[in-house]
Design an enzyme around this catalytic site. Structure first.
Site, PDB file in Angstrom:
ATOM      1  N   CYS A 131       0.812  -1.219   0.000  1.00 41.69           N
ATOM      2  CA  CYS A 131       0.000   0.000   0.000  1.00 41.69           C
ATOM      3  C   CYS A 131       0.847   1.272   0.000  1.00 41.69           C
ATOM      4  O   CYS A 131       0.671   2.137  -0.839  1.00 41.69           O
ATOM      5  CB  CYS A 131      -0.938   0.009   1.195  1.00 41.69           C
ATOM      6  N   HIS A 132       1.769   1.380   0.939  1.00 39.75           N
ATOM      7  CA  HIS A 132       2.542   2.613   1.075  1.00 39.75           C
ATOM      8  C   HIS A 132       4.035   2.363   1.252  1.00 39.75           C
ATOM      9  O   HIS A 132       4.770   3.270   1.621  1.00 39.75           O
ATOM     10  CB  HIS A 132       2.000   3.451   2.233  1.00 39.75           C
ATOM     11  N   GLY A 133       4.480   1.133   1.029  1.00 42.49           N
ATOM     12  CA  GLY A 133       5.906   0.857   0.994  1.00 42.49           C
ATOM     13  C   GLY A 133       6.611   0.671   2.316  1.00 42.49           C
ATOM     14  O   GLY A 133       7.831   0.813   2.379  1.00 42.49           O
TER      15      GLY A 133
END
Length: 174
Positions: free
Chosen positions: A138-140
């Site tokens: 999703c956001h690393g």
């Protein structure tokens, strides 16, 4: 005619008062029991409170995902290299510092059991990433082989459920 001497035997009126008080207490208990009992968790919820898992299903270097309380739980059989890498990074700068020894049960460093939900926004991380652990798509957010946050927006390490080893090949989660 009733006497008021306290040393005399109890009369009929005293018995009626005691019986009425006992009936009132029984009535209050009969009304209160269902109200208290409805606060207990349902049977289907209790059934999911804990699970047992056979560790022989996980080969060295592999991971299995089991479902516990509607959440994925990572059961990872770590290699000696993964354990050594995690121990070597014990004193690295981390957002949520933790040693490798605090991330597994004593005497069982090869077994890492974590709740597989990213602590940023609740996505399920995949195997991979710079540190050999998990990468949240999703956001690393990047987690290492001990489930510690190493990069990305996640504020905390992957959480650990309550678990215990029932035998050398069986673990109880929850």
């Amino acid at each position: 005619m009733a006497t008021t001497n306290p040393h005399e035997d109890p009369n009929r009126r005293d018995f009626i008062h005691i019986a009425a008080a006992a009936a009132a207490v029984g009535g209050v208990a009969a009304v209160a029991w269902p109200l208290v009992d409805q606060m207990n968790p349902a049977g289907d919820t209790l059934a999911l409170a804990s699970i047992e898992f056979d560790l022989t299903k996980v080969a060295l270097g592999q991971q299995v995902i089991v479902k516990w309380r509607s959440k994925p739980v990572f059961v990872r059989h770590r290699t000696p290299k993964e354990i050594a890498d995690a121990v070597a990074d014990d004193h690295a700068a981390m957002r949520d510092p933790a040693t490798d020894a605090s991330r597994h049960k004593a005497g069982k460093p090869e077994w890492l059991i974590l709740i597989g939900v990213c602590t940023h926004l609740g996505c399920v991380p995949n195997l991979g990433g710079t540190y050999g652990g998990w990468l949240c798509p999703c956001h690393g957010s990047v987690y290492d082989t001990a489930g510690r946050i190493r990069a990305g927006p996640a504020p905390l390490n992957l959480l650990m459920p309550d678990y215990e080893f029932l035998s050398a090949t069986k673990v109880k989660i929850g």
